[in-house]
Design a protein around this motif. Sequence first.
Motif, PDB file in Angstrom:
ATOM      1  N   LYS A  50      -5.959  -1.952   1.215  1.00 22.40           N
ATOM      2  CA  LYS A  50      -6.148  -1.396   2.551  1.00 22.40           C
ATOM      3  C   LYS A  50      -5.183  -0.239   2.806  1.00 22.40           C
ATOM      4  O   LYS A  50      -5.558   0.783   3.403  1.00 22.40           O
ATOM      5  CB  LYS A  50      -5.932  -2.489   3.598  1.00 22.40           C
ATOM      6  N   SER A  51      -3.933  -0.380   2.371  1.00 25.40           N
ATOM      7  CA  SER A  51      -2.952   0.664   2.684  1.00 25.40           C
ATOM      8  C   SER A  51      -3.223   1.948   1.901  1.00 25.40           C
ATOM      9  O   SER A  51      -3.074   3.053   2.445  1.00 25.40           O
ATOM     10  CB  SER A  51      -1.530   0.166   2.425  1.00 25.40           C
ATOM     11  N   ARG A  56      -6.311   3.628   3.505  1.00 26.35           N
ATOM     12  CA  ARG A  56      -5.988   4.139   4.836  1.00 26.35           C
ATOM     13  C   ARG A  56      -5.045   5.332   4.750  1.00 26.35           C
ATOM     14  O   ARG A  56      -5.127   6.263   5.556  1.00 26.35           O
ATOM     15  CB  ARG A  56      -5.378   3.033   5.710  1.00 26.35           C
ATOM     16  N   LYS A  93      -4.647   7.621   8.162  1.00 27.97           N
ATOM     17  CA  LYS A  93      -4.171   6.658   9.160  1.00 27.97           C
ATOM     18  C   LYS A  93      -2.645   6.611   9.187  1.00 27.97           C
ATOM     19  O   LYS A  93      -1.963   7.007   8.244  1.00 27.97           O
ATOM     20  CB  LYS A  93      -4.726   5.269   8.865  1.00 27.97           C
ATOM     21  N   TYR A 131      -0.682   0.435   8.892  1.00 27.19           N
ATOM     22  CA  TYR A 131      -1.561  -0.669   8.526  1.00 27.19           C
ATOM     23  C   TYR A 131      -0.762  -1.965   8.552  1.00 27.19           C
ATOM     24  O   TYR A 131       0.300  -2.085   7.940  1.00 27.19           O
ATOM     25  CB  TYR A 131      -2.183  -0.496   7.143  1.00 27.19           C
TER      26      TYR A 131
END
Length: 251
Positions: A212-213, A216, A221, A224
Amino acid sequence: MPCAVITGASSGLGQEYARYIAKTHPEIDQFYFIARRADRLEKLRDELGCKAVILPLDLTDEASYTAIAERFMQDQPDIRLLVCNAGCGRFGKFEDIDIAAQYGMVDLNCRALTATTQLALPYMHSGSAIIEVCSIAAFVPTPNMAVYCSTKAYVFSLAKALRHELKPRGVNVLAVCPCPMDTEFLDIAGINGKKSSFDILPRVSPKLIVRKSVERAFAGKAVYTGKLLYKFYRVLGKLLPHNWLMKITTV
């Protein structure tokens, strides 16, 4: 040659970052693995079958920054992803923890991360990303981990400010804030085997945090945090007085 730089690559989350990037980002042709244990870094390189520069450095030693700077100057790398993962923590009352251990946390979690980020930046361009590994401990002060949570608050603040500064260059900075995971950290910090709130907190998979990191970070982004519970905790840290919340954050 597009590359990724990973500190703390000899174990835990650092190794998972290397494995995930090698598997899912074929545009990255080379790695720089930075950590103290050369044998583990070499084993990771052999496991992945990738091109990797092994830098067995103790990032609490200021001489390591010179070594990194000289290597970058020699290689002129095209750094697409920097993962500042090296870090450590200690559990216990502030007055009971050895002062060298306290200094070590500040040196590794703050000074080394700051230095590595600054040394890599001249070799990063539009589309590159930086992942600063933070912690949910950054959101609210944590009694019995006072220095650790303070260092992570520094990382959280730095990542957000740096992201704003680097936007015109097209370089994104993401603060990833893991919750408890089953890695070496709990043993090294002296938490496993002791009664604490860590015993009841839900764990998160390191593989999930990594996946996810990374995605992102490349998507632009800023932060997270894994699991809905910890996202809610992050919001509480903004809305409620820390003096109230510390009654539940004490480990």
